[in-house]
Design a protein around this motif. Sequence first.
Motif, PDB file in Angstrom:
ATOM      1  N   ASP A 136      -3.698  64.988-119.359  1.00  0.00           N
ATOM      2  CA  ASP A 136      -4.597  64.553-118.294  1.00  0.00           C
ATOM      3  C   ASP A 136      -3.930  64.610-116.930  1.00  0.00           C
ATOM      4  O   ASP A 136      -4.532  64.264-115.917  1.00  0.00           O
ATOM      5  N   HIS A 137      -2.666  65.070-116.893  1.00  0.00           N
ATOM      6  CA  HIS A 137      -2.010  65.283-115.610  1.00  0.00           C
ATOM      7  C   HIS A 137      -0.821  66.225-115.790  1.00  0.00           C
ATOM      8  O   HIS A 137      -0.482  66.599-116.913  1.00  0.00           O
ATOM      9  N   VAL A 138      -0.220  66.602-114.677  1.00  0.00           N
ATOM     10  CA  VAL A 138       0.904  67.529-114.672  1.00  0.00           C
ATOM     11  C   VAL A 138       2.100  66.838-114.022  1.00  0.00           C
ATOM     12  O   VAL A 138       1.964  66.194-112.977  1.00  0.00           O
ATOM     13  N   ILE A 139       3.256  66.956-114.665  1.00  0.00           N
ATOM     14  CA  ILE A 139       4.505  66.456-114.094  1.00  0.00           C
ATOM     15  C   ILE A 139       5.320  67.648-113.610  1.00  0.00           C
ATOM     16  O   ILE A 139       5.675  68.530-114.400  1.00  0.00           O
ATOM     17  N   ALA A 140       5.592  67.699-112.311  1.00  0.00           N
ATOM     18  CA  ALA A 140       6.536  68.677-111.773  1.00  0.00           C
ATOM     19  C   ALA A 140       7.907  68.025-111.820  1.00  0.00           C
ATOM     20  O   ALA A 140       8.272  67.240-110.938  1.00  0.00           O
ATOM     21  N   GLY A 141       8.646  68.298-112.885  1.00  0.00           N
ATOM     22  CA  GLY A 141       9.937  67.658-113.111  1.00  0.00           C
ATOM     23  C   GLY A 141      11.045  68.369-112.345  1.00  0.00           C
ATOM     24  O   GLY A 141      11.226  69.576-112.480  1.00  0.00           O
ATOM     25  N   CYS A 142      11.785  67.618-111.552  1.00  0.00           N
ATOM     26  CA  CYS A 142      12.868  68.184-110.731  1.00  0.00           C
ATOM     27  C   CYS A 142      14.188  67.624-111.255  1.00  0.00           C
ATOM     28  O   CYS A 142      14.444  66.425-111.149  1.00  0.00           O
ATOM     29  N   HIS A 143      14.994  68.497-111.842  1.00  0.00           N
ATOM     30  CA  HIS A 143      16.186  68.003-112.535  1.00  0.00           C
ATOM     31  C   HIS A 143      17.296  67.618-111.559  1.00  0.00           C
ATOM     32  O   HIS A 143      17.324  68.047-110.408  1.00  0.00           O
ATOM     33  N   CYS A 144      18.229  66.808-112.043  1.00  0.00           N
ATOM     34  CA  CYS A 144      19.356  66.375-111.227  1.00  0.00           C
ATOM     35  C   CYS A 144      20.358  67.519-111.057  1.00  0.00           C
ATOM     36  O   CYS A 144      20.164  68.613-111.591  1.00  0.00           O
ATOM     37  N   THR A 145      21.410  67.268-110.318  1.00  0.00           N
ATOM     38  CA  THR A 145      22.417  68.297-110.069  1.00  0.00           C
ATOM     39  C   THR A 145      23.044  68.770-111.375  1.00  0.00           C
ATOM     40  O   THR A 145      23.494  67.963-112.191  1.00  0.00           O
ATOM     41  N   ILE A 146      23.050  70.073-111.571  1.00  0.00           N
ATOM     42  CA  ILE A 146      23.782  70.676-112.676  1.00  0.00           C
ATOM     43  C   ILE A 146      24.796  71.649-112.091  1.00  0.00           C
ATOM     44  O   ILE A 146      24.628  72.147-110.978  1.00  0.00           O
ATOM     45  N   LEU A 147      25.847  71.918-112.835  1.00  0.00           N
ATOM     46  CA  LEU A 147      26.884  72.837-112.386  1.00  0.00           C
ATOM     47  C   LEU A 147      27.086  73.996-113.351  1.00  0.00           C
ATOM     48  O   LEU A 147      27.466  75.090-112.944  1.00  0.00           O
ATOM     49  N   SER A 148      26.827  73.766-114.637  1.00  0.00           N
ATOM     50  CA  SER A 148      27.006  74.838-115.622  1.00  0.00           C
ATOM     51  C   SER A 148      25.649  75.429-115.982  1.00  0.00           C
ATOM     52  O   SER A 148      24.657  74.699-116.090  1.00  0.00           O
ATOM     53  N   ASN A 149      25.620  76.730-116.175  1.00  0.00           N
ATOM     54  CA  ASN A 149      24.355  77.380-116.522  1.00  0.00           C
ATOM     55  C   ASN A 149      23.766  76.871-117.839  1.00  0.00           C
ATOM     56  O   ASN A 149      22.545  76.782-117.968  1.00  0.00           O
ATOM     57  N   PRO A 150      24.589  76.526-118.851  1.00  0.00           N
ATOM     58  CA  PRO A 150      24.007  75.980-120.093  1.00  0.00           C
ATOM     59  C   PRO A 150      23.251  74.664-119.909  1.00  0.00           C
ATOM     60  O   PRO A 150      22.507  74.258-120.797  1.00  0.00           O
ATOM     61  N   GLU A 151      23.416  73.995-118.766  1.00  0.00           N
ATOM     62  CA  GLU A 151      22.666  72.758-118.512  1.00  0.00           C
ATOM     63  C   GLU A 151      21.246  73.032-118.037  1.00  0.00           C
ATOM     64  O   GLU A 151      20.473  72.080-117.868  1.00  0.00           O
TER      65      GLU A 151
END
Length: 556
Positions: free
Chosen positions: A162-177
């Motif tokens: 019933d809604h959309v979450i635009a999730g903005c992730h925290c700082t990452i440094l490695s590509n596997p994150e």
Amino acid sequence: MNKQALFTVFSLLLLVACTDDDGKTTKDPDADATPIYDLSQVQVSNVGYISVTDFYSNMVKKQTEGNNDQNQVLLDYAQEQLKLAKEKEQFLNDSLNNVNGTNGTAYGENWDHSSGEGGKNRIMWFQYCTLRYTAKGVSGKNEELSELVVWPYGNVWDPQPDHVIAGCHCTILSNPERPSDFDDSDVMTDLFMLASFAHSFSQEALVVIPDYEGYGATHGNTHPYIDREVLAHQVVEGTKAAIAWYQKNSKKGLATNWKSVAIGYSQGGNVAAGVLRYCQEHDEKSLRMAGAVCGGGCYDPEATIKEYIRMERIYMPVSVALMIKSCLDTQPELKGLRLNQICTQEFIDTGIFDWIQEKKYITEDIQSMLLNHSIMKGGFLMYCWSEDDEEFLPFDDEHKLYGDRMREWDFEYGTAKSYCTPEAVFTPEVIAFFKSDKLPANDPSLASYLTSLRQVLRRNALYYQWQPQANSGFTFFHSTRDEVVPYISNMQTVEDHWGTNSPLPYCRYDYANRSTYRHVGTGTAFYTNYCGAMIADILKGNWKEGRNTLEGGTHY
């Protein structure tokens, strides 16, 4: 109302939700309209499923292995969510059995989905995939970017977001994150906390979590760490692509009156705020953006650097390195400015800028590598907290024997227990400039570059040449004692620019808990205890301008 009555009501709702008058699956009328994004630019891969109960069971198992305050907060949260998940799963099973007359046998127990995994009850699951989409990169050219998309999934009972979450992730440094590597993500990351909104117990959402440029499909690019406009644009375009793809390919699509909310913590808080600003500035109505829930974000990078210098401490040196590298690599007016004109050679010699470029190490790895460099090689010096002496000690060869335990303490409780000085990171000219606006008189070229650097930092402040629309559902959550993203240089400067007179154009929460007040601990509390209710208030129209200070225990 007794359980049987609840089952009856649910059964009727289930039948109404699943069919229209012709016995066909209902769908949002907008689903067949012109898509909000060109679907020829969208590719899908890595489709997967995960049980909601397994999701929280894994989190319980992981947190049981730890013994600090943060583990306990997450454990309490995961145990409560697991209990709710099992109760809802049983309720849905009983209700479906009642509708379909299966005499108590769990409906769909041996039903297979497309992954080929059989013999399990599929009544309450997440489904997820990776999408590729196109948006402008920091260079101004179109880039193919990647993102994680998560939505609720159930056998027969077919939940409709019933809604959309635009999730903005925290700082990452490695590509596997990166978010799109969801199969291998650790259950402690904010990705799992964001993904949980797809199948929570007060709301069901289509969750979209883009990889920031520099990760995933664009891992060869420099990550534009503080470029608010570029990152916001990419999250907006990624969310539009996910909505268009989901509306076309899902059985029901989104609920008719769906809305979207941007949410994130730390760098994610800044990006989420930027998403709401972007939608308002560009009159982007296709996302039906109702608001943003922003935790612990760096809303003013210049003021943050100034506060580090005033505090005489930088608790997470990698954040400064990311900021400087991003500016020098991506901003045209800084082309020609050398790294050693901004940072000390001792800081550069640690290898931190190479580590960022390699994208192999996580934040904790780099903090540990800086500590190890401080002990083994000198030059760049870190300071660490000593429980015995109750003070910070130089992390050098003199304290090497005690150092291993201090590193362990640092790992256990986050990076708040170690820091370096601004003088260890910045050249004297840079410190003089940010401290007192003093430009180097004998180096006009450097003076010009420092002026340009300040302008780059200023235009990436959230409030730069902008104020949010009234009643825009802008909610900020920040610890007044945050050591990594200082409150006084972020929330305070936002408030100074937007005004302190009532009514405020946003809702501010000050988090002052004694046991989990630091940056990482506050982020945990933000996701486990607060942000769900904040999202719900925005979606339900209950959002109110004002200020709140939260103190005392973690749970409210």
